[in-house]
Design a protein around this motif. Structure first.
Motif, PDB file in Angstrom:
ATOM      1  N   LEU A   1       0.806  -1.218   0.000  1.00 20.06           N
ATOM      2  CA  LEU A   1       0.000   0.000   0.000  1.00 20.06           C
ATOM      3  C   LEU A   1       0.837   1.264   0.000  1.00 20.06           C
ATOM      4  O   LEU A   1       0.316   2.348  -0.207  1.00 20.06           O
ATOM      5  CB  LEU A   1      -0.905   0.013   1.245  1.00 20.06           C
ATOM      6  CG  LEU A   1      -1.982  -1.079   1.248  1.00 20.06           C
ATOM      7  CD1 LEU A   1      -2.581  -1.187   2.634  1.00 20.06           C
ATOM      8  CD2 LEU A   1      -3.047  -0.774   0.228  1.00 20.06           C
TER       9      LEU A   1
ATOM     10  N   THR B   1     -10.886  -3.026   5.783  1.00 20.71           N
ATOM     11  CA  THR B   1     -10.627  -4.392   5.331  1.00 20.71           C
ATOM     12  C   THR B   1      -9.455  -5.002   6.081  1.00 20.71           C
ATOM     13  O   THR B   1      -9.481  -6.181   6.476  1.00 20.71           O
ATOM     14  CB  THR B   1     -10.347  -4.402   3.817  1.00 20.71           C
ATOM     15  OG1 THR B   1     -11.492  -3.886   3.124  1.00 20.71           O
ATOM     16  CG2 THR B   1     -10.047  -5.802   3.320  1.00 20.71           C
ATOM     17  N   TYR B   2      -8.435  -4.206   6.284  1.00 19.57           N
ATOM     18  CA  TYR B   2      -7.236  -4.641   7.013  1.00 19.57           C
ATOM     19  C   TYR B   2      -7.599  -5.062   8.434  1.00 19.57           C
ATOM     20  O   TYR B   2      -7.158  -6.105   8.935  1.00 19.57           O
ATOM     21  CB  TYR B   2      -6.247  -3.474   7.015  1.00 19.57           C
ATOM     22  CG  TYR B   2      -4.888  -3.732   7.626  1.00 19.57           C
ATOM     23  CD1 TYR B   2      -3.869  -4.285   6.857  1.00 19.57           C
ATOM     24  CD2 TYR B   2      -4.614  -3.401   8.941  1.00 19.57           C
ATOM     25  CE1 TYR B   2      -2.609  -4.500   7.401  1.00 19.57           C
ATOM     26  CE2 TYR B   2      -3.352  -3.608   9.484  1.00 19.57           C
ATOM     27  CZ  TYR B   2      -2.359  -4.157   8.707  1.00 19.57           C
ATOM     28  OH  TYR B   2      -1.117  -4.365   9.248  1.00 19.57           O
TER      29      TYR B   2
ATOM     30  N   GLU C   1      -9.696   0.647   2.807  1.00 22.14           N
ATOM     31  CA  GLU C   1      -8.630  -0.358   2.920  1.00 22.14           C
ATOM     32  C   GLU C   1      -8.320  -0.646   4.387  1.00 22.14           C
ATOM     33  O   GLU C   1      -8.056  -1.797   4.768  1.00 22.14           O
ATOM     34  CB  GLU C   1      -7.384   0.120   2.195  1.00 22.14           C
ATOM     35  CG  GLU C   1      -7.499   0.113   0.686  1.00 22.14           C
ATOM     36  CD  GLU C   1      -6.368   0.841   0.004  1.00 22.14           C
ATOM     37  OE1 GLU C   1      -6.020   0.451  -1.127  1.00 22.14           O
ATOM     38  OE2 GLU C   1      -5.823   1.804   0.581  1.00 22.14           O
TER      39      GLU C   1
ATOM     40  N   MET D   1      -3.091   3.995   3.932  1.00 18.01           N
ATOM     41  CA  MET D   1      -4.154   3.343   3.162  1.00 18.01           C
ATOM     42  C   MET D   1      -5.421   4.166   3.292  1.00 18.01           C
ATOM     43  O   MET D   1      -5.526   5.012   4.194  1.00 18.01           O
ATOM     44  CB  MET D   1      -4.366   1.900   3.628  1.00 18.01           C
ATOM     45  CG  MET D   1      -4.709   1.723   5.090  1.00 18.01           C
ATOM     46  SD  MET D   1      -4.815  -0.045   5.596  1.00 18.01           S
ATOM     47  CE  MET D   1      -3.090  -0.483   5.730  1.00 18.01           C
TER      48      MET D   1
END
Length: 321
Positions: free
Chosen positions: A10, A300-301, A297, A293
């Motif tokens: 990223l 999601t991480y 993102e 990010m």
């Protein structure tokens, strides 16, 4: 149990958020940044670094407030229950969002009661031991424990903290038996480590570095896949425990319902900081690796991280408190 890497590629991702801050949210009062662990720990140190540099960008003072307890759940819940006006933020972490929900029955859910704003950095852990013990490597650490099975204990920043689970994962993968003693922060565990009442602990590089550098404790391994620039002579624990790799992440989160313009403004300011060499140098001096990010993102991480710790809880039969 092999840990899947949580490091997405990223750093080179284009983040088109900077311009949005120009017409975004401006706070009309000081902003509280809740660090849910004791002073001196990684969450506290990183929160203070962010607060100092974020304050002039917001035009208001960002004040760090330590609200400790329950592996970070006390401070996290205080943010989850706060008004979504941008004036109360959280230094979220692997502990608050990835680990604690898997081992503690909470009256709230960080996944739905807080919103990800901006990831900050990942911080590897380091295994430190009492300097007076005859232990200079992980092999000697393991042999010392096996010769005293069930007699030794280790410290952590609290049940469900990243320092608890990184050590629990290491011991599980290495087949070692050591009793867990939770504290309200690793800074509070340090006196017992120095006195020899606990054998050691896995602490974040950020909070352990001062004690390592002045010789109060001995570092025998890091949780990253390679040695770190700040500790070039300390080998990765994965060399002795294949597949072991842990990165403790930290970032900003806010209460559920935080308006999009506030999220966008805060995220843009954090990207500004992560683009400044001086700010990155401050992170690097603490052993932290930047993890820029988007908010999506970041969400999601967090979800992936939480699932991996759920897998560990199932594999070890760890009891939910």
């Amino acid at each position: 149990m092999r840990r899947r890497s949580l490091l997405p590629v990223l750093a080179a991702t284009a983040l088109p958020f900077g311009a949005s801050a120009q017409s975004g949210w401006v706070p009309d009062r000081p902003v509280r940044l809740i660090a849910p662990f004791a002073a001196g720990g990684a969450a506290d140190i990183l929160a203070r670094i962010v607060a100092e540099d974020l304050s002039p960008l917001l035009g208001q003072q960002v004040v760090v407030e330590n609200r400790t307890g329950a592996g970070g759940a006390v401070g996290t819940e205080s943010v989850a229950r706060a008004r979504p006006d941008g004036l109360t933020l959280l230094m979220a972490s692997q502990a608050t969002h990835g680990i604690v929900p898997n081992i503690t029955r909470l009256s709230f859910d960080p996944a739905t009661d807080t919103v990800p704003v901006a990831n900050l950095a990942g911080v590897p852990a380091v295994l430190i031991v009492n300097r007076d013990l005859p232990i200079t490597s992980f092999a000697e650490f393991a042999a010392y424990i096996r010769a005293r099975a069930g007699q030794l204990s280790y410290g952590s920043a609290g049940i469900g903290s990243s320092t608890h689970m990184t050590m629990a994962l290491l011991l599980h993968m290495a087949g070692l038996d050591v009793t867990h003693v939770p504290y309200r922060g690793t800074a509070l565990a340090m006196p017992d480590l120095l006195a020899g009442r606990i054998i050691g602990m896995t602490d974040t590089i950020t909070s352990a570095l001062p004690a390592i550098r002045d010789g109060r404790v001995r570092a025998i391994g890091v949780s990253s896949p390679a040695p770190l620039p700040v500790l070039p002579d300390v080998p990765p624990l994965g060399a002795d425990v294949p597949g072991y790799e842990v990165l403790n992440w930290y970032g900003l989160a806010g209460p559920r319902g935080l308006p999009a313009n506030i999220v966008t403004t805060l995220h843009a300011h954090m990207q500004t900081l992560l683009g400044r060499p001086a700010f990155l140098e401050r992170l690097a001096s603490q052993g932290a690796q930047p993890l820029p990010m988007s908010p999506e993102e970041f969400g999601t991480y967090i979800a992936r991280d939480r699932q991996q710790w759920a897998d560990l809880v199932r594999a070890t039969g760890m009891t939910v408190q």
